[in-house]
Design an enzyme around this catalytic site. Structure first.
Site, PDB file in Angstrom:
ATOM      1  CG  LEU A  25      -9.818   1.261 -10.522  1.00 14.55           C
ATOM      2  CD1 LEU A  25     -11.057   1.062 -11.382  1.00 14.55           C
ATOM      3  CD2 LEU A  25     -10.150   1.063  -9.049  1.00 14.55           C
ATOM      4  CG  HIS A  26      -4.736  -3.158  -8.148  1.00 15.57           C
ATOM      5  ND1 HIS A  26      -5.404  -4.231  -7.591  1.00 15.57           N
ATOM      6  CD2 HIS A  26      -4.568  -2.265  -7.144  1.00 15.57           C
ATOM      7  CE1 HIS A  26      -5.610  -3.995  -6.311  1.00 15.57           C
ATOM      8  NE2 HIS A  26      -5.123  -2.795  -6.013  1.00 15.57           N
ATOM      9  CG  HIS A  29      -9.193  -1.918  -7.208  1.00 14.03           C
ATOM     10  ND1 HIS A  29      -7.980  -1.330  -7.464  1.00 14.03           N
ATOM     11  CD2 HIS A  29      -9.534  -1.532  -5.959  1.00 14.03           C
ATOM     12  CE1 HIS A  29      -7.595  -0.626  -6.423  1.00 14.03           C
ATOM     13  NE2 HIS A  29      -8.517  -0.723  -5.487  1.00 14.03           N
ATOM     14  NE  ARG A 180       0.049   3.556   0.552  1.00 14.37           N
ATOM     15  CZ  ARG A 180      -1.162   3.630   1.098  1.00 14.37           C
ATOM     16  NH1 ARG A 180      -1.980   2.619   1.017  1.00 14.37           N
ATOM     17  NH2 ARG A 180      -1.529   4.722   1.743  1.00 14.37           N
TER      18      ARG A 180
END
Ligand code: PAF
Length: 271
Positions: A25-26, A29, A180
């Site tokens: 998660l970043h 999100h 990614r």
């Protein structure tokens, strides 16, 4: 399915948001989760690296997994239920999913380079929606083709879920947030900004070009000054995803896919 989720998805008389993720998660999100959390009484966040949507074994194996950190981050959102299913819960033996005709939306752009990818996404979202029956489901604009396909398939399957579009979240440099990106070195992150710069170039130079094709050629020349390996630059009609070459459409999106080292990145912008 975990007990709490069973309780919220059966006989429910309140709004339930859903944010499907593959973890790692970043901030992108988290923006989805925060919005879902304010617009619904509860929000389910799923973390499931869906094997069916990977056309490349190595990409699946190398997909970043940061589950402990993901759970920690979500703990701060009080009305959030984290759902981490196993493969069998999502794809049970009596799975009655039937693939649908996406009228070519799944075989152009990303679909051309990732055969089967979008049918895998449609399948997993179908099965999630059946289990969770969300009032609203939240997706980022960064995967704009995925979003268009999910809107279409939700309509075809007649799910009552509202599909909510959320803006792409970017680093200060313009690089779109993506799980990614965790696989990129600091130098690669700097190189990857050429994707954003090229999208801006396309947006700015549209008015100076006679056709989308001319603009695309100029954009490719601009992009190739950077260090990334280009897979495609396309300009398409935003809703149908039909690629435009000789004539401008009213609503258009430019999209780019490229390799930064070993990592495949995508981004897009309405122009
Ligand atoms: O965008 C993603 O992370 C995935 O495609 C999704 C929507 C969670 C389905 O596996």
């Amino acid at each position: 399915m975990n007990n709490e989720l069973t309780k919220v998805s059966k006989n429910r008389d309140y709004d339930l948001g859903f944010v499907p993720t593959m973890g790692a998660l970043h901030r992108g999100h988290l923006e989805l989760v925060k919005r879902a959390s304010t617009e619904n009484q509860s929000v389910v966040v799923s973390i499931f690296v869906n094997p069916n949507q990977f056309n490349n074994k190595e990409d699946l194996e190398k997909y970043p997994r940061t589950i402990e950190n993901d759970i920690k981050v979500l703990e701060n959102i009080s009305n959030c239920i984290v759902f981490i299913p196993n493969k069998h819960e999502i794809y049970p033996d009596d799975d009655n999913f039937q693939s649908i005709d996406l009228q070519g939306m799944d075989t152009i752009l990303e679909g051309k380079y990732r055969p089967g990818h979008f049918q895998g996404v449609v399948h997993v979202i179908h099965n999630f929606f059946k289990l969770i029956r969300p009032t609203r489901a939240y997706f980022g604009q960064k995967d704009f083709q995925q979003l268009a396909i999910i809107k279409k398939s939700t309509h075809i399957f007649n799910f009552p879920t509202h599909i909510i579009t959320c803006k792409t979240v970017r680093d200060n440099s313009g690089l779109a947030k993506s799980s990614r990106n965790l696989r990129l070195s600091a130098a690669e992150k700097r190189d990857a900004v050429i994707i954003f710069k090229t999208l801006i170039f396309i947006k700015k130079n549209r008015k100076y070009c006679k056709t989308p094709k001319e603009l695309k050629i100029q954009a490719m020349n601009f992009f190739l000054k950077g260090k990334l390996k280009l897979e495609y630059i396309e300009i398409c009609e935003s809703k149908s995803l039909e690629i435009v070459e000789n004539q401008w459409a009213e609503n258009m999106t430019a999209s780019i896919a490229a390799y930064c080292g070993e990592v495949r990145l995508i981004d897009n912008m309405e122009i």
